[in-house]
Write a protein that holds these residues in place. Structure first.
Motif, PDB file in Angstrom:
ATOM      1  N   ALA A 144      -3.112 -19.076  -2.699  1.00 28.48           N
ATOM      2  CA  ALA A 144      -4.269 -18.459  -2.045  1.00 28.48           C
ATOM      3  C   ALA A 144      -5.345 -18.072  -3.062  1.00 28.48           C
ATOM      4  CB  ALA A 144      -3.832 -17.226  -1.260  1.00 28.48           C
ATOM      5  N   ARG A 145      -4.974 -18.088  -4.361  1.00 30.48           N
ATOM      6  CA  ARG A 145      -5.878 -17.759  -5.466  1.00 30.48           C
ATOM      7  C   ARG A 145      -6.461 -16.350  -5.328  1.00 30.48           C
ATOM      8  NH1 ARG A 145      -6.845 -22.626  -8.159  1.00 30.48           N
ATOM      9  NH2 ARG A 145      -8.608 -21.760  -9.308  1.00 30.48           N
ATOM     10  N   LYS A 146      -5.568 -15.368  -5.042  1.00 30.41           N
ATOM     11  CA  LYS A 146      -6.036 -13.988  -4.913  1.00 30.41           C
ATOM     12  C   LYS A 146      -4.892 -13.014  -5.157  1.00 30.41           C
ATOM     13  CE  LYS A 146      -5.353 -13.736   0.092  1.00 30.41           C
ATOM     14  NZ  LYS A 146      -6.005 -13.526   1.395  1.00 30.41           N
ATOM     15  N   PRO A 147      -5.241 -11.786  -5.597  1.00 31.69           N
ATOM     16  CA  PRO A 147      -4.208 -10.759  -5.774  1.00 31.69           C
ATOM     17  C   PRO A 147      -3.696 -10.265  -4.429  1.00 31.69           C
ATOM     18  CG  PRO A 147      -6.372  -9.871  -6.287  1.00 31.69           C
ATOM     19  CD  PRO A 147      -6.563 -11.329  -6.027  1.00 31.69           C
ATOM     20  N   ILE A 148      -2.492  -9.716  -4.443  1.00 30.97           N
ATOM     21  CA  ILE A 148      -1.856  -9.201  -3.237  1.00 30.97           C
ATOM     22  C   ILE A 148      -1.763  -7.679  -3.352  1.00 30.97           C
ATOM     23  CG2 ILE A 148       0.245  -9.205  -1.850  1.00 30.97           C
ATOM     24  CD1 ILE A 148       0.803 -12.004  -3.081  1.00 30.97           C
ATOM     25  N   TYR A 149      -2.374  -6.977  -2.411  1.00 30.31           N
ATOM     26  CA  TYR A 149      -2.347  -5.513  -2.387  1.00 30.31           C
ATOM     27  C   TYR A 149      -1.439  -5.035  -1.261  1.00 30.31           C
ATOM     28  CZ  TYR A 149      -6.462  -5.388  -5.449  1.00 30.31           C
ATOM     29  OH  TYR A 149      -7.320  -5.530  -6.505  1.00 30.31           O
ATOM     30  N   ALA A 150      -0.919  -3.841  -1.420  1.00 31.80           N
ATOM     31  CA  ALA A 150      -0.165  -3.203  -0.349  1.00 31.80           C
ATOM     32  C   ALA A 150      -0.488  -1.717  -0.390  1.00 31.80           C
ATOM     33  CB  ALA A 150       1.332  -3.421  -0.522  1.00 31.80           C
ATOM     34  N   PRO A 151      -0.603  -1.074   0.755  1.00 32.82           N
ATOM     35  CA  PRO A 151      -0.984   0.351   0.766  1.00 32.82           C
ATOM     36  C   PRO A 151       0.117   1.258   0.235  1.00 32.82           C
ATOM     37  CG  PRO A 151      -0.489  -0.420   2.973  1.00 32.82           C
ATOM     38  CD  PRO A 151      -0.461  -1.637   2.088  1.00 32.82           C
ATOM     39  N   ASN A 152      -0.312   2.236  -0.550  1.00 29.07           N
ATOM     40  CA  ASN A 152       0.552   3.358  -0.950  1.00 29.07           C
ATOM     41  C   ASN A 152       1.869   2.944  -1.607  1.00 29.07           C
ATOM     42  OD1 ASN A 152      -1.375   5.077   0.272  1.00 29.07           O
ATOM     43  ND2 ASN A 152      -0.434   4.647   2.262  1.00 29.07           N
TER      44      ASN A 152
END
Length: 200
Positions: A144-152
């Motif tokens: 996907a060529r992007k960082p993966i974020y997750a809340p908290n």
């Protein structure tokens, strides 16, 4: 239609069906024939069954999702094990940074110098800005060529303290944090997949 003609037609039909099945199987050579479930510590991403490898930059380890084993360097050779070695026993996989490698790559440890240069230890601390309501990204998806974020996610984060991380490092190489370009010699053979192809 006589018996010989019927038999001939039957053989031609079966041969055509076999060719059609082989062509259909080759439409997406990177799609494994079975469903693959990523480990609990893997960040969420699209089409998990198509991905075979992760890279964990902070400990310079790979994980083979299809064969459920880590690949790491020990005494100058690559070792394959279902568990991390004792020297990385304190590493927190749940909160660690994971790079989801390009689905086309095969045996990424054979090109380790590329992955180390694109994803050096702790590069993610310097490369990715924080986002409101989110922790630092805990993954990067090359597909996907992007960082993966997750809340908290930082609330109970356990940092792996490596002795080399004594002071902040500023990465200025233009390739750092960018996907590794998968050349032809790095690609997975068309017939490999979970339980069907070579393990390594």
């Amino acid at each position: 239609m006589n018996l010989i003609q019927k038999i001939t037609c039957g053989f031609l039909f079966m041969a055509a069906l076999g060719i059609q099945n082989r062509v259909a199987a080759q439409v997406d050579p990177y799609q494994p024939p079975v469903v693959v479930t990523p480990p609990d510590w893997a960040p969420p991403y699209e089409n998990p069954s198509t991905i075979q490898y992760y890279y964990i930059p902070d400990i310079e380890c790979y994980y083979d999702v299809w064969n459920h084993e880590f690949a790491y360097m020990e005494y100058g050779r690559w070792v394959f094990s279902p568990v991390l070695p004792p020297m990385y026993a304190s590493y927190d996989l749940i909160h660690g940074h994971v790079v989801i490698l390009d689905r086309r790559v095969h045996q990424p440890w054979m090109h380790h110098e590329l992955y180390v240069s694109h994803y050096p230890r702790y590069y993610h601390h310097e490369m990715y800005p924080g986002r409101e309501g989110y922790s630092r990204p805990y993954g990067y998806d090359e597909n996907a060529r992007k960082p993966i974020y997750a809340p908290n996610r930082d609330a109970d984060r356990h940092e792996y303290n490596h002795p080399e991380r004594s002071e902040p490092v500023h990465y200025r190489d233009k390739n750092v944090g960018q996907p590794v370009r998968v050349e032809k010699n790095m690609m997975r053979p068309n017939n490999s997949g979970p339980n069907t192809g070579p393990r390594r």
